[in-house]
Write a protein that holds these residues in place. Sequence first.
Motif, PDB file in Angstrom:
ATOM      1  N   LEU A 128      58.724  45.628  58.315  1.00  0.00           N
ATOM      2  CA  LEU A 128      57.291  45.600  57.867  1.00  0.00           C
ATOM      3  C   LEU A 128      56.287  45.142  58.919  1.00  0.00           C
ATOM      4  O   LEU A 128      55.198  45.968  58.857  1.00  0.00           O
ATOM      5  CB  LEU A 128      57.398  44.551  56.702  1.00  0.00           C
ATOM      6  CG  LEU A 128      58.095  44.576  55.572  1.00  0.00           C
ATOM      7  CD1 LEU A 128      57.844  43.401  54.580  1.00  0.00           C
ATOM      8  CD2 LEU A 128      57.735  45.917  54.858  1.00  0.00           C
ATOM      9  N   GLU A 129      56.515  44.390  59.861  1.00  0.00           N
ATOM     10  CA  GLU A 129      55.679  43.790  61.059  1.00  0.00           C
ATOM     11  C   GLU A 129      55.402  45.254  62.071  1.00  0.00           C
ATOM     12  O   GLU A 129      54.301  45.646  62.427  1.00  0.00           O
ATOM     13  CB  GLU A 129      56.182  42.818  61.844  1.00  0.00           C
ATOM     14  CG  GLU A 129      55.260  42.520  62.838  1.00  0.00           C
ATOM     15  CD  GLU A 129      54.009  41.984  62.343  1.00  0.00           C
ATOM     16  OE1 GLU A 129      52.690  42.221  63.010  1.00  0.00           O
ATOM     17  OE2 GLU A 129      53.671  41.437  61.169  1.00  0.00           O
ATOM     18  N   SER A 130      56.511  45.850  62.160  1.00  0.00           N
ATOM     19  CA  SER A 130      56.513  47.159  62.931  1.00  0.00           C
ATOM     20  C   SER A 130      55.816  48.039  62.526  1.00  0.00           C
ATOM     21  O   SER A 130      55.053  48.891  63.084  1.00  0.00           O
ATOM     22  CB  SER A 130      57.933  47.518  63.127  1.00  0.00           C
ATOM     23  OG  SER A 130      58.000  48.947  63.909  1.00  0.00           O
ATOM     24  N   SER A 134      52.126  49.729  63.841  1.00  0.00           N
ATOM     25  CA  SER A 134      52.043  51.371  63.966  1.00  0.00           C
ATOM     26  C   SER A 134      50.793  51.718  63.606  1.00  0.00           C
ATOM     27  O   SER A 134      50.123  52.690  63.789  1.00  0.00           O
ATOM     28  CB  SER A 134      53.258  51.886  63.385  1.00  0.00           C
ATOM     29  OG  SER A 134      54.425  51.594  64.229  1.00  0.00           O
ATOM     30  N   LYS A 135      50.412  51.295  62.013  1.00  0.00           N
ATOM     31  CA  LYS A 135      49.477  51.812  61.361  1.00  0.00           C
ATOM     32  C   LYS A 135      47.812  51.401  62.195  1.00  0.00           C
ATOM     33  O   LYS A 135      47.090  52.099  62.288  1.00  0.00           O
ATOM     34  CB  LYS A 135      49.456  51.348  59.927  1.00  0.00           C
ATOM     35  CG  LYS A 135      50.389  51.788  59.213  1.00  0.00           C
ATOM     36  CD  LYS A 135      50.328  51.262  57.658  1.00  0.00           C
ATOM     37  CE  LYS A 135      51.366  51.949  56.759  1.00  0.00           C
ATOM     38  NZ  LYS A 135      51.485  51.410  55.399  1.00  0.00           N
ATOM     39  N   LYS A 136      47.913  50.036  62.815  1.00  0.00           N
ATOM     40  CA  LYS A 136      46.729  49.605  63.327  1.00  0.00           C
ATOM     41  C   LYS A 136      46.850  50.329  64.624  1.00  0.00           C
ATOM     42  O   LYS A 136      45.473  50.824  65.025  1.00  0.00           O
ATOM     43  CB  LYS A 136      46.919  48.239  63.652  1.00  0.00           C
ATOM     44  CG  LYS A 136      47.160  47.207  62.532  1.00  0.00           C
ATOM     45  CD  LYS A 136      47.033  45.754  62.837  1.00  0.00           C
ATOM     46  CE  LYS A 136      47.183  44.985  61.625  1.00  0.00           C
ATOM     47  NZ  LYS A 136      47.284  43.439  61.764  1.00  0.00           N
ATOM     48  N   LYS A 151      60.867  48.575  67.435  1.00  0.00           N
ATOM     49  CA  LYS A 151      61.429  49.787  66.584  1.00  0.00           C
ATOM     50  C   LYS A 151      61.816  49.355  65.387  1.00  0.00           C
ATOM     51  O   LYS A 151      62.473  48.018  65.376  1.00  0.00           O
ATOM     52  CB  LYS A 151      62.272  50.971  67.173  1.00  0.00           C
ATOM     53  CG  LYS A 151      61.684  51.723  68.249  1.00  0.00           C
ATOM     54  CD  LYS A 151      62.650  52.574  68.759  1.00  0.00           C
ATOM     55  CE  LYS A 151      61.885  53.714  69.897  1.00  0.00           C
ATOM     56  NZ  LYS A 151      61.638  52.820  70.973  1.00  0.00           N
ATOM     57  N   GLN A 152      61.695  50.075  64.192  1.00  0.00           N
ATOM     58  CA  GLN A 152      62.278  49.462  62.758  1.00  0.00           C
ATOM     59  C   GLN A 152      63.857  49.557  62.843  1.00  0.00           C
ATOM     60  O   GLN A 152      64.446  50.369  63.429  1.00  0.00           O
ATOM     61  CB  GLN A 152      61.746  50.272  61.785  1.00  0.00           C
ATOM     62  CG  GLN A 152      60.242  50.183  61.415  1.00  0.00           C
ATOM     63  CD  GLN A 152      59.682  50.756  60.136  1.00  0.00           C
ATOM     64  OE1 GLN A 152      60.558  51.594  59.637  1.00  0.00           O
ATOM     65  NE2 GLN A 152      58.475  50.358  60.035  1.00  0.00           N
TER      66      GLN A 152
END
Length: 232
Positions: A128-130, A134-136, A151-152
Amino acid sequence: MEFTFRVYRWINLSLIASITICSLISTSSGVSRSDREVLRMDGDLIIGTLFSVHAPPPTEVEATARQCGRVREQYGIHRVEVMLHTLEKINKDPAILPEVTLGCEIRDSCWYSSVALEQSLQFISDNLESERSSKKATNPECSGSQDVSRKQITAVIGPGSSEVAIQVQNLLQLFNIPQVAYSATSRDLSDKTLYEYFLRVCPSDTLQAQAMVDIVLRYNWTYVSVVHTIGK
């Protein structure tokens, strides 16, 4: 044991990996903590792994303590070494996964459901943090540099116990994370309506029992001795 000795001769761990294994061994035993040590190797795809590096806690320890017992050298440490060795062999062979490298994140399940669930939650938290990072990083409205190198988790291997694997699967499937078991043989896990994201590389207890019955019938045996052990 012969295979294990061959692995010891073959394996070529880096100094960093060796130090991380030592940390993985020493941290969890007799200590209750949420920030347990983890062994991570980078790659294009990261495989989460739950190995029982430590034994379950002694029976007198409270279940809520989430402590681990002694180090399991043959069952636990050997599996960590085999995992690293296998990934190294795969990554060096261009015929297996061309232009794709496999990495791993190995965590200690301690053959104990509360610890395994804690570690599984960490897999999910990291994913979830990854995803948020990535979105930010791709959003021009967000300022500041973001670390998106982590990476996830693509899938999770383990844990070894059927009882613990069932609890872990109930958690992982909520986040669509596949789980592959190497020694969980409960027939309950064969129910795809309940465990949609669960796979295994060993036969279920039902199939093993049926195979033994077929052998007895095939050779007309009239007497069979069964030796049962309870190991943790």
